[in-house]
Design a protein around this motif. Structure first.
Motif, mmCIF file in Angstrom:
data_model
loop_
_atom_site.group_PDB
_atom_site.id
_atom_site.type_symbol
_atom_site.label_atom_id
_atom_site.label_comp_id
_atom_site.label_asym_id
_atom_site.label_seq_id
_atom_site.Cartn_x
_atom_site.Cartn_y
_atom_site.Cartn_z
ATOM 1 N N ASP A 1 0.839 -1.204 0.000
ATOM 2 C CA ASP A 1 0.000 0.000 0.000
ATOM 3 C C ASP A 1 0.871 1.250 0.000
ATOM 4 N N GLY A 2 0.246 2.373 -0.255
ATOM 5 C CA GLY A 2 0.972 3.626 -0.371
ATOM 6 C C GLY A 2 1.685 4.041 0.902
ATOM 7 N N ASP A 3 1.037 3.849 2.060
ATOM 8 C CA ASP A 3 1.669 4.227 3.330
ATOM 9 C C ASP A 3 2.931 3.413 3.572
ATOM 10 N N SER A 4 2.906 2.132 3.226
ATOM 11 C CA SER A 4 4.087 1.284 3.414
ATOM 12 C C SER A 4 5.227 1.727 2.508
ATOM 13 N N ILE A 5 4.908 2.121 1.277
ATOM 14 C CA ILE A 5 5.939 2.606 0.361
ATOM 15 C C ILE A 5 6.619 3.840 0.938
ATOM 16 N N LEU A 6 5.821 4.790 1.440
ATOM 17 C CA LEU A 6 6.383 6.016 2.025
ATOM 18 C C LEU A 6 7.235 5.698 3.251
ATOM 19 N N ALA A 7 6.748 4.792 4.102
ATOM 20 C CA ALA A 7 7.465 4.461 5.335
ATOM 21 C C ALA A 7 8.801 3.797 5.040
ATOM 22 N N VAL A 8 8.811 2.843 4.116
ATOM 23 C CA VAL A 8 10.051 2.150 3.766
ATOM 24 C C VAL A 8 11.039 3.120 3.125
ATOM 25 N N ASN A 9 10.555 3.968 2.227
ATOM 26 C CA ASN A 9 11.445 4.943 1.593
ATOM 27 C C ASN A 9 12.044 5.893 2.623
ATOM 28 N N ALA A 10 11.249 6.314 3.608
ATOM 29 C CA ALA A 10 11.755 7.206 4.654
ATOM 30 C C ALA A 10 12.838 6.513 5.475
ATOM 31 N N ALA A 11 12.638 5.231 5.781
ATOM 32 C CA ALA A 11 13.641 4.479 6.549
ATOM 33 C C ALA A 11 14.935 4.327 5.761
ATOM 34 N N PRO B 1 15.799 2.482 11.724
ATOM 35 C CA PRO B 1 14.898 1.320 11.723
ATOM 36 C C PRO B 1 13.439 1.745 11.522
ATOM 37 N N LEU B 2 12.664 0.849 10.970
ATOM 38 C CA LEU B 2 11.236 1.073 10.757
ATOM 39 C C LEU B 2 10.456 0.125 11.654
ATOM 40 N N LEU B 3 9.630 0.676 12.542
ATOM 41 C CA LEU B 3 8.786 -0.127 13.425
ATOM 42 C C LEU B 3 7.412 -0.267 12.788
ATOM 43 N N VAL B 4 6.969 -1.512 12.604
ATOM 44 C CA VAL B 4 5.678 -1.796 11.987
ATOM 45 C C VAL B 4 4.782 -2.461 13.026
ATOM 46 N N ARG B 5 3.629 -1.854 13.279
ATOM 47 C CA ARG B 5 2.700 -2.386 14.263
ATOM 48 C C ARG B 5 1.402 -2.791 13.573
ATOM 49 N N MET C 1 22.406 0.346 16.439
ATOM 50 C CA MET C 1 22.105 0.985 15.167
ATOM 51 C C MET C 1 22.599 2.424 15.148
ATOM 52 N N GLY C 2 22.473 3.111 16.290
ATOM 53 C CA GLY C 2 22.923 4.493 16.354
ATOM 54 C C GLY C 2 24.426 4.632 16.231
#
Length: 211
Positions: free
Chosen positions: A30-40, A46-50, A183-184
């Motif tokens: 979906d579109g929100d997932s595309i934006l979130a992954v690209n931002a990460a 890291p990207l937290l997915v709930r 990660m930091g």
């Protein structure tokens, strides 16, 4: 140039091949997932997915790896998992057994037989931070606690990787804190090496997806 999901549109179907016991599948992103992954990817964070079970949280990581042609690795967390387990694992039991079997060995053979590097297995964070040194250590280790990751055809470390850390809510609070610190900092210590494993400057930061 490092590949992102910018070439995808919402409702794109991504074919997922069979890999490491995971069946073939199709992930409709979906579109929100595309934006979130690209931002990460852009921020290197890291990207937290709930979400509820069965909504495709874990599959999103596989889809991101497939769409960006990255290596995919995964680690499933439980109540006993520590941050160190994601960095490296040491088979102390195997080393003790080796030491107990040295009664009939020559003195010159003992240092090689109980060398800690023979019992040190790279964890998923080691693989995504520095693939080359993880490969070198995996070759030195004779008592593997994990299998080497399966690479896509033609993959090279400069294409990057995706690490899925699944079900982190089952872990003690020390694990996410240690993970964020790792990660930091972009590195972690390995006592048996006498040095640290650092994020390779030759490769892009890993895309870490946490569910």
């Amino acid at each position: 140039m490092l590949k992102s999901l910018a070439h995808l549109t919402a409702e794109t179907a991504i074919d997922l091949p069979e890999q490491d016991g995971l069946p073939k599948s199709v992930h409709v992103i979906d579109g929100d997932s595309i934006l979130a992954v690209n931002a990460a990817i852009v921020t290197g964070r890291p990207l937290l997915v709930r979400g509820e079970p069965g909504t495709g949280k874990s599959q999103l990581a596989r889809a991101a790896a497939e769409a960006t042609q990255r290596l995919f690795l995964s680690a499933v967390v439980n109540a006993r998992t520590e941050c160190q387990d994601l960095q490296w694992q040491f088979d102390a039991v195997a080393r003790l057994g080796e030491a107990q079997a040295l009664a009939h060995c020559s003195v010159d053979e003992i240092p090689r037989r109980i060398n800690p590097l023979r019992f040190l297995t790279p964890g998923p964070l080691w693989w995504v931070f520095d693939w080359a040194s993880a490969q070198d250590q995996y070759t030195l280790c004779d008592h593997h606690l994990e299998l080497t990751p399966t690479c896509p055809d033609g993959w090279k470390s400069n294409r990057g990787s995706v690490l899925l850390i699944d079900e982190i809510d089952k872990a003690d609070t020390d694990l996410p804190n240690g993970l964020l610190e790792t990660m930091g900092n972009g590195d972690f210590a390995v006592p048996y090496l006498g040095t640290s494993v650092r994020q390779s400057q030759d490769n892009p930061p890993p895309l870490v997806i946490i569910t």
